[in-house]
Design an enzyme around this catalytic site. Sequence first.
Site, PDB file in Angstrom:
ATOM      1  N   ASP A  88       0.819  -1.205   0.000  1.00 25.48           N
ATOM      2  CA  ASP A  88       0.000   0.000   0.000  1.00 25.48           C
ATOM      3  C   ASP A  88       0.859   1.264   0.000  1.00 25.48           C
ATOM      4  O   ASP A  88       2.084   1.206   0.139  1.00 25.48           O
ATOM      5  CB  ASP A  88      -0.962   0.010   1.206  1.00 25.48           C
ATOM      6  CG  ASP A  88      -0.291  -0.480   2.500  1.00 25.48           C
ATOM      7  OD1 ASP A  88       0.950  -0.430   2.582  1.00 25.48           O
ATOM      8  OD2 ASP A  88      -1.005  -0.901   3.415  1.00 25.48           O
ATOM      9  N   ASP A  92      -7.602  -2.906  14.246  1.00 28.53           N
ATOM     10  CA  ASP A  92      -8.996  -3.065  13.808  1.00 28.53           C
ATOM     11  C   ASP A  92      -9.154  -4.246  12.853  1.00 28.53           C
ATOM     12  O   ASP A  92     -10.203  -4.417  12.243  1.00 28.53           O
ATOM     13  CB  ASP A  92      -9.504  -1.770  13.151  1.00 28.53           C
ATOM     14  CG  ASP A  92      -8.742  -1.403  11.884  1.00 28.53           C
ATOM     15  OD1 ASP A  92      -7.803  -2.139  11.493  1.00 28.53           O
ATOM     16  OD2 ASP A  92      -9.096  -0.382  11.258  1.00 28.53           O
ATOM     17  N   GLU A 139      -9.616  -1.757   5.268  1.00 29.27           N
ATOM     18  CA  GLU A 139     -10.268  -1.503   6.544  1.00 29.27           C
ATOM     19  C   GLU A 139     -11.530  -2.365   6.669  1.00 29.27           C
ATOM     20  O   GLU A 139     -11.995  -2.945   5.678  1.00 29.27           O
ATOM     21  CB  GLU A 139     -10.632  -0.012   6.638  1.00 29.27           C
ATOM     22  CG  GLU A 139      -9.423   0.929   6.564  1.00 29.27           C
ATOM     23  CD  GLU A 139      -8.573   0.940   7.842  1.00 29.27           C
ATOM     24  OE1 GLU A 139      -8.586  -0.039   8.610  1.00 29.27           O
ATOM     25  OE2 GLU A 139      -7.879   1.956   8.056  1.00 29.27           O
ATOM     26  N   HIS A 157      -7.409  -4.802  10.050  1.00 30.48           N
ATOM     27  CA  HIS A 157      -7.096  -4.589   8.635  1.00 30.48           C
ATOM     28  C   HIS A 157      -5.826  -5.330   8.223  1.00 30.48           C
ATOM     29  O   HIS A 157      -4.938  -5.565   9.047  1.00 30.48           O
ATOM     30  CB  HIS A 157      -7.016  -3.090   8.287  1.00 30.48           C
ATOM     31  CG  HIS A 157      -5.819  -2.372   8.807  1.00 30.48           C
ATOM     32  ND1 HIS A 157      -5.876  -1.078   9.278  1.00 30.48           N
ATOM     33  CD2 HIS A 157      -4.527  -2.732   8.928  1.00 30.48           C
ATOM     34  CE1 HIS A 157      -4.672  -0.693   9.648  1.00 30.48           C
ATOM     35  NE2 HIS A 157      -3.831  -1.678   9.456  1.00 30.48           N
TER      36      HIS A 157
HETATM   37  P1  PGA Z   1       2.268  -2.200  12.526  1.00 29.47           P
HETATM   38  O1  PGA Z   1       1.017  -2.047  11.551  1.00 29.47           O
HETATM   39  O2  PGA Z   1       3.119  -3.259  11.915  1.00 29.47           O
HETATM   40  O3  PGA Z   1       2.955  -0.884  12.515  1.00 29.47           O
HETATM   41  O4  PGA Z   1       1.718  -2.595  13.841  1.00 29.47           O
HETATM   42  C1  PGA Z   1       0.414  -3.200  11.050  1.00 29.47           C
HETATM   43  C2  PGA Z   1      -0.730  -2.793  10.162  1.00 29.47           C
HETATM   44  O5  PGA Z   1      -1.343  -1.750  10.437  1.00 29.47           O
HETATM   45  O6  PGA Z   1      -1.020  -3.516   9.206  1.00 29.47           O
END
Ligand code: PGA
Length: 259
Positions: free
Chosen positions: A66, A135, A142, A137
């Site tokens: 992304d 959450d 999302e 995702h």
């Molecule tokens: P993080 O994020 O590795 O910084 O915890 C993971 C994500 O949001 O997919």
Amino acid sequence: MAEIVIVRDKAEAGALVADEIAGLIRADPQTVLGLATGSTPLPVYEALRTRLKGVDVSRVRGFALDEYVGIDPSHPESYRSVITREVVEPLGLDPSRIRTPDGSPAGIEHHGDEYEQAIVEAGGIDLQLLGIGTDGHIGFNEPGSSFASLTRVKTLTEQTRRDNARFFDSVDDVPMHCITQGLGTILRARHLVLLAFGEGKAAAVAAAVEGPVTASLPGSAIQLHPHATVVVDEAAASRLDRAGYYRYAYANKPDWQGL
Ligand code: PGA
């Protein structure tokens, strides 16, 4: 069912997954990697530094999950910059063979299709690294994202913007929109490796692995994939009902299966 591997710490997770990736690249120098940003995959990239010494990585291809929309690619927190700094440079990859979705606003409506096309032309992603948001995702898909979705523009939730504010001066500086591989894109990769560390991820991990398959918890899409591996530390595994079975299954895993 995804295979759940419960490890002591991030370093053990990084070593395990880096061994798998290095093995793929040694067997096929044109391996196509699905790269993730965020804090979670860093131990994998760190462990790869030593494992890829002396290995020909000149033809490895990579696709990031992304990118933020509207962020200057040279901004230190654009995912293009992050992937360059954390993956491309330390591992000596060819920057022209590593792509991030194009988050520039001009022509943004076409950038998703172009990215999908580039993945297909590269022969598809061999191993996709994934983190998971609090959450649920994966990528920036999302809650509510379609399981059939391909790379497209999405609006970040307020929760995700708060979670990512630590990389910016303030939450207001976190972009509102992103362009992300879809759940359908992710499910096309040949092997999914989802990592999660810490208590804060325990609920999302349990829901993704043991809860119902639902678009309300995008990480649960991995239950539909024939080859998904979830590597978690004890804290991230702490809400799994079947942790005892996962440990038992992994301890008795036949050697020929690999990760
Ligand atoms: P993080 O994020 O590795 O910084 O915890 C993971 C994500 O949001 O997919």
